[in-house]
Design an enzyme around this catalytic site. Structure first.
Site, PDB file in Angstrom:
ATOM      1  N   HIS B 267       0.846  -1.202   0.000  1.00  0.00           N
ATOM      2  CA  HIS B 267       0.000   0.000   0.000  1.00  0.00           C
ATOM      3  C   HIS B 267       0.884   1.256   0.000  1.00  0.00           C
ATOM      4  CE1 HIS B 267      -3.669   2.340   1.079  1.00  0.00           C
ATOM      5  NE2 HIS B 267      -2.783   3.112   1.699  1.00  0.00           N
ATOM      6  N   GLU B 268       1.840   1.289   0.912  1.00  0.00           N
ATOM      7  CA  GLU B 268       2.713   2.468   0.994  1.00  0.00           C
ATOM      8  C   GLU B 268       3.614   2.571  -0.238  1.00  0.00           C
ATOM      9  OE1 GLU B 268       1.828   4.572   3.034  1.00  0.00           O
ATOM     10  OE2 GLU B 268       0.638   3.290   4.358  1.00  0.00           O
ATOM     11  N   HIS B 271       1.678   4.386  -2.850  1.00  0.00           N
ATOM     12  CA  HIS B 271       1.824   5.840  -2.674  1.00  0.00           C
ATOM     13  C   HIS B 271       3.193   6.298  -3.191  1.00  0.00           C
ATOM     14  CE1 HIS B 271      -1.777   6.880  -0.421  1.00  0.00           C
ATOM     15  NE2 HIS B 271      -1.556   5.968   0.507  1.00  0.00           N
ATOM     16  N   GLU B 297      -4.538   8.072  -2.873  1.00  0.00           N
ATOM     17  CA  GLU B 297      -5.097   6.799  -2.391  1.00  0.00           C
ATOM     18  C   GLU B 297      -5.440   5.875  -3.566  1.00  0.00           C
ATOM     19  OE1 GLU B 297      -4.986   6.303   0.770  1.00  0.00           O
ATOM     20  OE2 GLU B 297      -6.231   4.526   1.120  1.00  0.00           O
TER      21      GLU B 297
END
Lengths: 506, 506
Positions: B267-268, B271, B297
């Site tokens: 997820h990070e 980003h 997001e």
């Protein structure tokens, strides 16, 4: 504004400036320890931008106006009151900053950056011709800076004053001459001794994980607070104070030289103990920063050499070290202590022992003085270097990389800085002697404390005499109050003589 | 100054400000990952000081004057030219900053800090009474901020605009209502399916060292550049862009939930891929920063869910993961893919699956709207929360800690922020559908690429369509250009329906 309001404005301005300085310290730490490789260009531009912002804040004309108002009132006080000391140091910094024209400051920063890169490129091949133009530019700019800043005695003083406030060439020369007169015969006696250290003990293989544990244990033993600091790994060890409660050290690891990592860590921990001992409440003001490079070096050298190379320290630490380092099991105490104190003239300052180290510094100081006086031209440095090296240490560098091109300092613009290393050694010995006297038992008493793993009383003594004062007193005044004596090479020679007579059986 | 000179001044001012912002980003990263415990008080004061400095620079009246001069000339251009986009975004930021009175900004920052601390204290015991006064103060201040900033539609828009430029409640409501209408029946179908995931696979013991290797391999596989970034460990995972060439991510490790660390890292990394794809040459200007939280997001959710929870990804990655994680040896592909996509209504948003996650967000959006419209008072939130939770997810929180008090956001002043999570999911699905179409083969084509370990073409597509533009286009315009469609829940529902019909055999 009335004087007190001016003072308060100055304080708030200084603290806000110091927060930017603290961010710069973290940027530097991060760059050396954690930053990904591709971040370099951004980081360099960022550091330049924030440094410019700092400079603008330091030379803000409002600082000069507020100082003029605060000064009249506050300097009537006790000159060593917190307020008076802060005003005095702010004034000193402001005067220096505004006297250096902006274009000179920019040119110097640029020449230093280019010089460092040129040095890195030229040194491996001892390529003096390609490096010389950069060095000439740096020397020219530093001489120009000395004229801009001004001096009472000679140009060198204007540069030295940046690193060691109040110190002068005339003040140092007799002390360093006396040191040289006594160091050379002591070195000769040691080299004539039949006892020979076995340094192969130190090149035994020690895994990096074990070295890290060893360094942490040693730093913690002498009082480095890991709740308020960290230990990381870098190419060039350093210590940095991010702020109160956050002082970081680094060291460098080599699987076949655990002593480098260990004494590197202890040296930086010595700096860090000073930084951790400065009262946080004074953050951002002169009373909340270290006073000089010489005094800082006195703390690192005291802990590295007088404590961690002592027999007492190793009586305590060797059994513990052997727990981390299999290679130290069964090593005799006296063999190890002699090995970590081995004396041998060498070409490279950073590898020098306690006896010869200061001869390296004297060499550089002599050349810097001659450069600043215009008695020596940069192009003539290689010959002058080799001549001094023969006279002081009896050695001739086979390559310039091992001679005049070995240190980055001049290339990076640091001229007038080297004597602070020797000042550190002299101050360390004076402090150590005074601490022994006041804590009882002299050097022998301290050694017994170390053998019992008791380092706290020495640290507390240094806290009270040195750390807690920040820049409240100028370096010489601080040392006078701490030791009851003037700067002198006597304590250092007494320390060296006693130590090496015992070690080498002289 | 003529318009072009005004523009150049604005640009230089913005870049210098951004270097301070970058230092703040590093201070925050360091605080979460490396800082010694005793450094907290200093760091908090330092961050407050530098944040104040940033605010002063952003509201500097010279910015307003330069904008007035630059605007007249440059906005005549193509509104999406680099210059026009920068001027437009500078103006937006300046207007917002100067409309918020300094005392309101300080009061809000203070209330947020106090609110977060109060929440941390009150949540474990579900102590609503002690927390309520802080929340009331935050809601009051945020409503005051909305009035100060101004809005065309309703107060909520003024807050949402900070996180998602140009977005409004009226623009979101029909899209989210449509989403809700279709999500609930899909959830019911899944819960009625006979197939049941075996989530115990994910709670097998995996040593932290193996998890770290797994996370690094996964992040590198999807394109995270470790030469231009790092992966560290924190309590709350995040991604931060220190600057061009330096984007850092963190994750959290639990020996009995390796999927948390892995999907957290991915997820990070999602980003971070966005951040690494923004052109460094635009650093410090709107064309050099991400455009909104919703678009950010969309990148994290796309890589976490649409890529890393796909069957194709695991066809490629499972054999590699089994090399690091002994517990994965012999696990069947389909069992693992079903386990990492298990759907079950739950009380806690941050633990929710892809299907129920948006119901959690819809719940919060409904309550925020009612609060800002004055239709709901903070004291009535617990009842309203529980009622919405029953209606959306069929669950009743046993404790407020599992209900209205579960998220830190409102306590920390973040009101008007939640919808960006769902926007991210909707945009992700629209982008993923468009990428599948343009790269060929649709979702199936992408899945085949992932199975072959080929993630670069998707990343390049996102780079070209999203990352490279920074804030040149407003979010809705950016997405329109990237996907050829308006914001809509259709793509997300098509994605979910196809995925979960296959997974659960519906």
């Amino acid at each position: 504004m009335p004087p007190r309001e001016s003072y308060d404005w100055l304080r708030a301005h200084a603290v806000e400036t110091a927060y930017i300085g603290s961010a710069l310290a973290l940027l530097h730490w991060d760059q050396s320890t954690k930053m990904p490789a591709a971040g370099h260009a951004h980081r360099a531009a960022q550091v330049a931008s924030l440094t410019g912002l700092l400079h603008a804040r330091r030379t803000d004309p409002r600082v000069g106006e507020a100082l003029a108002k605060a000064r009249a009132e506050l300097l009537r006080d006790d000159p060593h009151s917190e307020l008076a000391a802060n005003v005095r140091e702010w004034q000193r910094a402001y005067d220096r900053a505004v006297r250096i024209p902006a274009d000179l400051a920019v040119a110097t920063a640029r020449a230093a950056a280019l010089g460092e890169t040129a040095w890195q490129r030229a040194r491996p091949g001892s390529d003096w011709r390609s490096f010389l133009p950069y060095l000439e530019e740096i020397v020219r700019l530093r001489r120009e800076e000395a004229e801009a800043v001004g001096y009472a005695g000679e140009p060198y003083d204007a540069l030295l004053d940046e690193y060691e406030p109040g110190e002068t060439a005339a003040g140092l020369e007799p002390v360093l001459a006396g040191l040289r007169r006594e160091l050379v015969p002591l070195l000769d006696r040691i080299l004539g001794a039949p006892r020979r250290p076995d340094r192969t003990l130190l090149s035994r293989h020690v895994p990096l994980e074990a070295q890290r544990a060893l360094c942490r244990e040693a730093a913690a033993a002498i009082g480095f607070d890991f709740e308020a600091g960290r230990l990381d790994s870098t190419a060039h060890p350093f210590s940095t104070r991010i702020g109160p409660g956050d002082v970081r050290i680094t060291t460098r690891y080599n699987e076949h030289a655990f002593d480098e990592a260990l004494f590197g860590a202890i040296h930086e921990a010595g700096h860090a103990l000073y930084s951790q001992g400065i009262p946080g409440a004074h953050f951002g003001t002169p009373c909340g920063v270290s006073v000089s490079l010489g005094v800082h070096e006195s703390q690192s050298r005291l802990w590295e050499n007088m404590v961690a190379r002592s027999r007492g320290f190793w009586r305590h630490f060797l059994p513990r070290a052997a727990g981390h380092v299999a290679a130290l099991e069964g090593v005799a105490l006296d063999d190890l202590v002699l090995a970590v104190n081995a004396v041998r003239p060498s070409l490279i300052r950073t590898e020098a022992d306690e006896v010869t180290y200061n001869l390296h510094v004297l060499l550089r100081f002599g050349l810097e003085l001659a450069l600043l006086r215009g008695q020596l031209q940069p192009r003539d440095l290689p010959g002058a270097w080799d001549e001094a090296m023969r006279s002081l240490l009896g050695l001739t560098p086979p390559e310039l990389a091992d001679g005049v091109m070995q240190d980055v300092h001049w290339a990076a613009g640091l001229v007038g800085y080297f004597p602070t290393y020797t000042l550190g050694n002299l101050y360390a010995a004076q402090l150590f002697e005074a601490a022994g006297r006041e804590l009882g038992g002299g050097a022998q008493g301290l050694d017994e404390r170390f053998a019992a793993g008791e380092f706290a009383s020495l640290l507390e003594w240094l806290r009270a005499k040195v750390h807690v004062h920040g820049s409240r007193y100028a370096p010489r005044e601080l040392m006078r109050r701490a030791t009851g004596a003037e700067l002198d090479h006597g304590a250092f020679m007494r320390y060296l003589t006693a130590k090496y007579e015992a070690l080498y059986g002289l």
